[in-house]
Scaffold this motif. Sequence first.
Motif, short mmCIF file in Angstrom:
data_model
loop_
_atom_site.label_atom_id
_atom_site.label_comp_id
_atom_site.label_asym_id
_atom_site.label_seq_id
_atom_site.Cartn_x
_atom_site.Cartn_y
_atom_site.Cartn_z
N UNK A 229 0.82 -1.04 0.18
CA UNK A 229 0.40 -0.01 0.15
C UNK A 229 1.26 1.45 0.01
N UNK A 230 1.91 0.55 -0.66
CA UNK A 230 2.65 2.48 -0.26
C UNK A 230 3.60 2.35 1.16
N UNK A 231 2.89 1.66 2.35
CA UNK A 231 3.69 2.19 3.99
C UNK A 231 4.41 1.55 3.88
N UNK A 232 5.80 2.83 4.84
CA UNK A 232 6.83 1.80 5.34
C UNK A 232 6.66 1.10 6.86
N UNK A 233 6.73 0.67 7.25
CA UNK A 233 6.98 0.78 9.12
C UNK A 233 8.08 1.63 9.36
N UNK A 234 9.25 1.37 9.04
CA UNK A 234 10.01 2.51 9.99
C UNK A 234 11.08 3.18 8.55
N UNK A 235 10.93 4.16 8.69
CA UNK A 235 11.43 5.66 8.07
C UNK A 235 12.15 6.45 8.61
N UNK A 236 13.69 6.58 8.08
CA UNK A 236 14.31 7.31 8.60
C UNK A 236 13.80 8.91 9.23
N UNK A 237 13.80 8.92 10.21
CA UNK A 237 13.31 10.41 10.64
C UNK A 237 12.44 10.12 11.47
N UNK A 238 11.15 9.65 10.46
CA UNK A 238 10.40 9.02 11.12
C UNK A 238 9.68 8.25 12.44
N UNK A 239 10.38 7.16 12.24
CA UNK A 239 9.62 5.62 13.23
C UNK A 239 10.90 5.21 13.39
N UNK A 240 11.24 4.24 14.65
CA UNK A 240 12.31 3.76 14.47
C UNK A 240 11.88 2.41 15.14
N UNK A 241 10.33 2.03 14.37
CA UNK A 241 10.22 0.42 14.87
C UNK A 241 9.09 0.78 14.71
N UNK A 242 8.47 -0.69 14.47
CA UNK A 242 6.77 -1.41 14.79
C UNK A 242 6.59 -2.07 16.00
N UNK A 243 5.61 -2.38 16.44
CA UNK A 243 4.71 -2.94 17.24
C UNK A 243 3.31 -3.42 16.49
N UNK A 244 3.28 -5.35 16.28
CA UNK A 244 2.42 -5.98 15.47
C UNK A 244 1.55 -6.13 17.00
N UNK A 245 0.41 -6.08 17.02
CA UNK A 245 -0.15 -7.21 17.11
C UNK A 245 -1.93 -7.08 16.86
N UNK A 246 -2.64 -8.65 18.32
CA UNK A 246 -3.90 -8.72 17.47
C UNK A 246 -4.86 -7.90 18.10
N UNK A 247 -6.09 -7.91 17.21
CA UNK A 247 -7.22 -6.74 17.48
C UNK A 247 -8.55 -7.90 17.76
N UNK A 248 -8.04 -9.01 17.26
CA UNK A 248 -9.72 -9.75 17.72
C UNK A 248 -10.10 -10.08 18.94
N UNK A 249 -9.89 -9.25 19.12
CA UNK A 249 -10.83 -9.68 20.67
C UNK A 249 -10.54 -7.22 21.26
N UNK A 250 -11.43 -6.77 22.25
CA UNK A 250 -11.31 -5.29 22.08
C UNK A 250 -10.90 -5.19 23.43
N UNK A 251 -10.49 -3.93 23.93
CA UNK A 251 -9.48 -3.22 24.69
C UNK A 251 -10.22 -3.66 25.82
N UNK A 252 -9.75 -4.35 27.05
CA UNK A 252 -10.87 -4.43 27.97
C UNK A 252 -11.14 -6.10 28.36
N UNK A 253 -11.44 -6.46 26.95
CA UNK A 253 -11.94 -7.45 27.52
C UNK A 253 -10.98 -8.52 28.29
N UNK A 254 -11.46 -9.89 28.78
CA UNK A 254 -10.97 -10.48 29.62
C UNK A 254 -9.22 -11.66 28.54
N UNK A 255 -9.37 -12.14 27.61
CA UNK A 255 -8.90 -12.16 26.49
C UNK A 255 -7.22 -11.90 25.77
N UNK A 256 -8.03 -10.16 26.05
CA UNK A 256 -7.23 -9.03 25.89
C UNK A 256 -5.69 -8.64 26.53
N UNK A 257 -4.34 -9.67 26.21
CA UNK A 257 -3.19 -9.21 26.62
C UNK A 257 -2.46 -7.98 26.39
N UNK A 258 -3.46 -6.71 25.58
CA UNK A 258 -2.44 -5.95 25.41
C UNK A 258 -2.31 -4.16 26.20
#
Length: 369
Positions: A229-258
């Motif tokens: 899609x033309x989106x670099x996950x890291x780019x000099x001067x913009x982002x030094x890393x990326x985090x990948x998480x599963x959103x199969x359950x919403x925030x606050x759900x008992x099964x969510x660990x994020x």
Amino acid sequence: MDLDVAGRCVLLVGDGDVLAPQALSLLSAGAELTVAAPQVPASIEDLADRGRLTWTTAQWTVSDVRAADLVVASDADEALRSCCAAERVWLSTPRTGSVRRPRTTRGSVTLVGGGPGDPGLLTVAGLDALRAADVVVCDRLAPLAALDGLDAEVVDVAKVPRGRSTSQEAINALLVERARAGQHVVRLKGGDGYVFGRAGEEAIACAEAGIDVRVVPGLSSAVAGPALAGVPLTHRGVSQGFSVVSGHVPPGHPASTVDYGALARSGTTIVLLMAVATLPAILDALEGGGLAPGTPAATIADAGLPSQRVVRSTVRDLARVVAEAGLGAPAITVVGDVVAVDPLRAGAQPDEVPWPAVTTELDGVERAG
């Protein structure tokens, strides 16, 4: 599929799991596809539900043939051959395999990550494994077009959200059963099996049963989707890393660990998988955790497929834009300033891309800005 079917109306006739590879091959070639079969694999039903093809649950009719530019049927009977001849419609009867390889006395399982859906993004090692397979156990997000014409039995164990699904326990048992019968089994799935793909569970089940297991890594959709899609996950001067998480359950759900608050403050690009239904809640949690509401964000649906679509907006508005565009699973969401960095747009700088941007098509005329 070697025929030029781009923009052509194609009728696919048949049954069994061979339909899925044939359908994906035709769709990848640009065909406007209708499948005529009383029963189809879950992958075909899923494609129909997503509007990528038309599925008629009856057997083919003369009207179906008349409306087609080409009919594809691996096992065309005399009635279909006569109908195609009478209606002057081309009939293709592709071979689905050649001479079967001798069974080995000791079976094995190879877990292959197939990449984000485009068979061209399957690794060479993955393709070699498929060519050597006796049976391929695949899901709906695998590059099924790569199976078209291969000499292997195809078993569809698709897990369709809110649809037909095969339990993980049943998949594990199937892999073990076939390998114990002396077959070389390839478990083919989309992306990389060790990134939210449950390949680890399959490897453990096979190892505990004494089955030889080999892992062929795949290109994860978490990385490939944004790149396509033309989106670099890291780019000099913009982002030094990326985090990948599963959103199969919403925030606050008992099964969510994020910890979405910590994620919002991490300073990394955020990649959300399996988060279409939960996207509003997740973006609210990120904003509540301190992420600026104007932070660029994008969602990529059907990454790597001809139907790929991309929408770009902000953390505050992305969920609404995604809903208005009608995007559904499978989809990847990227949150962070890198979304405004599009290397495919020559000379563009992050601060030159307006927000919120319009809904865009990867291959269409509309682009952000």
